[in-house]
Enzyme design. Structure first.
Site, PDB file in Angstrom:
ATOM      1  N   MET A  35      29.182  35.003  33.424  1.00 22.94           N
ATOM      2  CA  MET A  35      29.041  34.005  32.516  1.00 22.94           C
ATOM      3  C   MET A  35      29.107  32.619  33.407  1.00 22.94           C
ATOM      4  O   MET A  35      29.340  31.550  32.819  1.00 22.94           O
ATOM      5  CB  MET A  35      29.984  33.977  31.411  1.00 22.94           C
ATOM      6  CG  MET A  35      29.760  35.327  30.533  1.00 22.94           C
ATOM      7  SD  MET A  35      30.537  35.016  28.799  1.00 22.94           S
ATOM      8  CE  MET A  35      32.195  34.814  29.075  1.00 22.94           C
ATOM      9  N   ALA A  37      30.590  29.463  35.775  1.00 25.08           N
ATOM     10  CA  ALA A  37      31.758  28.982  36.372  1.00 25.08           C
ATOM     11  C   ALA A  37      32.529  29.968  37.324  1.00 25.08           C
ATOM     12  O   ALA A  37      33.658  30.290  37.291  1.00 25.08           O
ATOM     13  CB  ALA A  37      32.712  28.566  34.943  1.00 25.08           C
ATOM     14  N   GLY A  41      36.575  35.533  42.797  1.00 23.27           N
ATOM     15  CA  GLY A  41      36.491  36.736  42.097  1.00 23.27           C
ATOM     16  C   GLY A  41      34.880  36.927  41.825  1.00 23.27           C
ATOM     17  O   GLY A  41      34.617  38.304  42.257  1.00 23.27           O
ATOM     18  N   HIS A  42      34.275  36.232  41.376  1.00 21.83           N
ATOM     19  CA  HIS A  42      32.926  36.593  41.138  1.00 21.83           C
ATOM     20  C   HIS A  42      32.004  37.015  42.520  1.00 21.83           C
ATOM     21  O   HIS A  42      31.277  37.693  42.554  1.00 21.83           O
ATOM     22  CB  HIS A  42      32.088  35.549  40.535  1.00 21.83           C
ATOM     23  CG  HIS A  42      32.467  35.016  39.066  1.00 21.83           C
ATOM     24  ND1 HIS A  42      33.184  34.154  38.898  1.00 21.83           N
ATOM     25  CD2 HIS A  42      32.299  35.817  37.762  1.00 21.83           C
ATOM     26  CE1 HIS A  42      33.499  33.932  37.462  1.00 21.83           C
ATOM     27  NE2 HIS A  42      33.106  35.120  36.733  1.00 21.83           N
ATOM     28  N   GLU A 153      37.539  44.834  37.908  1.00 22.97           N
ATOM     29  CA  GLU A 153      38.454  45.451  37.116  1.00 22.97           C
ATOM     30  C   GLU A 153      39.350  44.349  36.261  1.00 22.97           C
ATOM     31  O   GLU A 153      40.229  44.639  35.664  1.00 22.97           O
ATOM     32  CB  GLU A 153      39.387  46.198  38.354  1.00 22.97           C
ATOM     33  CG  GLU A 153      38.826  47.526  38.784  1.00 22.97           C
ATOM     34  CD  GLU A 153      39.915  48.221  39.632  1.00 22.97           C
ATOM     35  OE1 GLU A 153      40.729  47.629  40.088  1.00 22.97           O
ATOM     36  OE2 GLU A 153      39.467  49.257  40.253  1.00 22.97           O
ATOM     37  N   LYS A 154      39.400  43.107  36.616  1.00 26.90           N
ATOM     38  CA  LYS A 154      39.965  42.132  36.128  1.00 26.90           C
ATOM     39  C   LYS A 154      39.832  42.368  34.517  1.00 26.90           C
ATOM     40  O   LYS A 154      40.794  42.223  33.605  1.00 26.90           O
ATOM     41  CB  LYS A 154      39.267  40.701  36.581  1.00 26.90           C
ATOM     42  CG  LYS A 154      39.609  39.583  35.376  1.00 26.90           C
ATOM     43  CD  LYS A 154      41.074  39.186  35.578  1.00 26.90           C
ATOM     44  CE  LYS A 154      41.231  37.589  34.717  1.00 26.90           C
ATOM     45  NZ  LYS A 154      40.886  37.752  33.309  1.00 26.90           N
TER      46      LYS A 154
HETATM   47  P1  AMP Z   1      32.798  36.538  33.555  1.00 31.53           P
HETATM   48  O1  AMP Z   1      31.876  35.402  34.185  1.00 31.53           O
HETATM   49  O2  AMP Z   1      34.406  36.036  33.321  1.00 31.53           O
HETATM   50  O3  AMP Z   1      32.549  37.054  32.385  1.00 31.53           O
HETATM   51  O4  AMP Z   1      33.119  37.543  34.670  1.00 31.53           O
HETATM   52  C1  AMP Z   1      31.988  38.220  35.072  1.00 31.53           C
HETATM   53  C2  AMP Z   1      32.386  39.494  35.983  1.00 31.53           C
HETATM   54  O5  AMP Z   1      33.271  39.028  37.029  1.00 31.53           O
HETATM   55  C3  AMP Z   1      33.063  40.377  35.325  1.00 31.53           C
HETATM   56  O6  AMP Z   1      32.530  41.689  35.897  1.00 31.53           O
HETATM   57  C4  AMP Z   1      34.611  40.287  35.686  1.00 31.53           C
HETATM   58  O7  AMP Z   1      35.444  41.532  35.282  1.00 31.53           O
HETATM   59  C5  AMP Z   1      34.439  39.827  36.934  1.00 31.53           C
HETATM   60  N1  AMP Z   1      35.571  38.888  37.118  1.00 31.53           N
HETATM   61  C6  AMP Z   1      36.105  37.824  36.612  1.00 31.53           C
HETATM   62  N2  AMP Z   1      37.169  37.373  37.415  1.00 31.53           N
HETATM   63  C7  AMP Z   1      37.413  38.282  38.355  1.00 31.53           C
HETATM   64  C8  AMP Z   1      38.565  38.400  39.410  1.00 31.53           C
HETATM   65  N3  AMP Z   1      39.609  37.541  39.462  1.00 31.53           N
HETATM   66  N4  AMP Z   1      38.527  39.471  40.266  1.00 31.53           N
HETATM   67  C9  AMP Z   1      37.399  40.319  40.326  1.00 31.53           C
HETATM   68  N5  AMP Z   1      36.235  40.344  39.347  1.00 31.53           N
HETATM   69  C10 AMP Z   1      36.413  39.348  38.445  1.00 31.53           C
END
Ligand code: AMP
Length: 287
Positions: A35, A37, A41-42, A153-154
């Site tokens: 999403m 930002a 992690g991404h 896995e977050k």
């Molecule tokens: P989001 O943009 O938050 O929807 O996350 C997109 C992807 O990044 C999802 O698969 C999340 O699980 C992963 N993600 C978000 N934060 C982390 C993190 N700290 N470590 C690893 N993967 C992450």
């Protein structure tokens, strides 16, 4: 030297054309749904994708269908230019950044809903969430048709939900889980950490600390109910205003473990708690 750039496409047709060309050339393709930002992690997901596939595609789409009306869809952090720079810096090949109309054409009426693994935890706290996630991820997998897709896995329950959807709907893709990237003090990186005030950010470390202590206690043969209760007390003492759950669950189907010591089961501890206006989630293996 000019800074690296990433190609950006906004339509499903352009996405399909590019991925189709790569696959016709015999190149494996990994999709990393996000999403935006973006944070480290991404980027770790992109790097894992690069180990497993020649080409990586990151989608950046703040999916309105996974937010309830009272949730933070409008406030959710957005910054496409910075996202593109970060993706370019790690050598991601393509950024798919559709607008809402491209994803949800007028008359859109289909939702992917599941039972079981989607129901407890996040599903109980956010009843619309996994229907929205399962729908958008199914669409992204159909749109990109990658060989594999990487999820963190977050968002552990989300990872299990997506594995279930892919199995149940026979979607021909491999789902790969990636370890959680953390700040130096142990807080899981999250786009929503941007909402935290400096004081809240300092207090937030109580979440991984309490989670680790509970996981250790259970791994050493302690009672699940006592470890969970101690973690709730630690979070409350650290200033968390509400704890939605601290649960030790089966790592695969997320059924509850305990209340006594766990024997033989592969456990996962999952936590969701509010610090001021920010809801943080985290999880880790038990043992
Ligand atoms: P989001 O943009 O938050 O929807 O996350 C997109 C992807 O990044 C999802 O698969 C999340 O699980 C992963 N993600 C978000 N934060 C982390 C993190 N700290 N470590 C690893 N993967 C992450």
């Amino acid at each position: 030297m000019t800074a690296p750039t990433v190609k950006i496409v906004r339509t499903v047709a352009e996405l399909r054309a590019q991925v189709g060309a790569w696959k016709a050339a015999g190149e494996r393709v990994a999709l990393i749904p996000t999403m935006g930002a973006l944070h480290e992690g991404h980027l770790s997901l992109v790097r894992l994708g690069q180990k497993r596939a020649r080409r990586t595609v990151a989608s950046v789409f703040v999916n309105p269908r996974q937010f309830a009306p009272h949730e933070d869809f409008d406030a959710y952090p957005r910054g496409e230019a910075r996202d593109a720079e970060l993706l370019a810096s790690v050598g991601c090949d393509l950024m798919f950044a559709p607008d809402v109309a491209e994803m949800y054409a007028p008359g859109f009426s289909t939702t992917v809903n599941l039972t079981g693994v989607s129901e407890p935890l996040e599903g109980a706290a956010r009843p619309l969430f996994f229907g929205g996630v399962a729908t958008v991820v199914t669409k992204l997998l159909n749109q990109a048709q990658p060989d594999l897709a990487v999820f963190g896995e977050k968002d552990y329950q989300q990872l299990q939900v997506i594995k279930r959807v892919v199995r149940d709907l026979d979607i021909p893709v491999e789902i790969v889980g990636a370890p959680t990237a953390r700040a130096d003090d142990g807080l899981a990186l999250s786009s929503r950490n941007a909402y935290l005030s400096p004081e809240e950010r300092a207090a937030a470390v109580a979440l991984p600390d309490a989670m680790k202590a509970a996981a250790k206690a259970v791994a050493e043969g302690g009672r699940v109910d006592e470890a969970e209760a101690r973690a709730v007390a630690a979070l409350t003492a650290a200033g968390f205003r509400q704890v939605d759950y601290v649960d030790v669950r089966d790592a695969d189907d997320l059924s509850r473990l305990g209340p006594g010591p766990i024997t033989g089961a592969k456990g996962r501890i999952l936590v969701a708690a509010w610090l001021g206006k920010t809801r943080l989630i985290d999880n880790m293996a038990v043992g």
